[in-house]
Design a protein around this motif. Structure first.
Motif: not given
Length: 211
Positions: A27-47, A78-86
């Motif tokens: 009953d466990h799933v590990h689902l790595p998100v890396q960031s809560g910001s769509s802008r950062m996810l695009a920069a990371m090429d997370r798709l 790189p490029g992560e702003t305070e807004k992205d982190f929030q």
């Protein structure tokens, strides 16, 4: 049976349906998100976007079985702003992960991020990491406390001689250290035992075997 991780882009609804239908799967799933910001996810090429990731979280939270959720997060890309982190902090509040692995971004050879500008300072990366970990620690303390008084099936993995406790793991991947009359040897390793949870902390549970 436990599997380790799924890339969110490959995690489809049929996986949840298969887990619901097959009790041998944990009953466990590990689902790595890396960031809560769509802008950062695009920069990371997370798709995937934050919304697409949250759709998968919704599948799990509305499933027939109750699943624990864990993830990986990188701060200071790189490029992560305070807004992205929030937005990442807000994601922790929204999902309520059972635990996470958190890291500061560090350059890696042969990656596109090496050529990216607007780097976050080491001091700021450290601040963000500590802020993230402090928030997650509070979530884990609260969530683990919900298990006090319950009886959990654990698979015995070993023995902590210093504490005089056996080490077990629940089906949702929580460590549960417990007392048992068989205090010596490795006779319990590999067995499944019912354990009543009596205490909890941010990273594990404590209990007594139910005879």
């Amino acid at each position: 049976m436990r599997y380790t991780t799924s890339h969110p882009r490959d995690f489809v609804k049929s996986i949840v349906d298969a887990m619901d239908a097959n009790p041998v799967l944990c009953d466990h799933v590990h689902l790595p998100v890396q960031s809560g910001s769509s802008r950062m996810l695009a920069a990371m090429d997370r798709l995937y976007t934050r919304a697409e990731y949250m759709r998968r979280i919704e599948w799990l939270k509305t499933a027939r079985r109750k699943y624990s959720l864990t993830t990986d997060i990188i701060v200071g890309f790189p490029g992560e702003t305070e807004k992205d982190f929030q937005e990442t902090l807000d994601l922790l509040d929204e999902v309520q992960y059972d635990s996470l692995f958190s890291f500061k971004y560090s350059p890696r050879p042969n990656t596109a991020a090496l050529a990216m500008e607007d780097r976050v300072s080491e001091e700021e990366k450290q601040r963000r990491l500590l802020t993230l970990q402090e928030k997650q620690r509070a979530i884990q303390i609260r969530r683990n406390a919900e298990w006090i008084g319950s009886i959990q099936e654990v698979m015995v993995e070993g023995r902590n001689q210093a504490l005089g406790q056996w080490i077990g793991r629940t089906s949702d991947n929580r460590t549960l250290n417990f007392s048992h009359p068989d205090a010596n040897g490795d006779s319990l390793v590999g067995r499944y035992l019912p354990v009543r949870v009596t205490r909890s902390g941010p990273n594990s549970l404590v209990g007594d075997s139910v005879m």
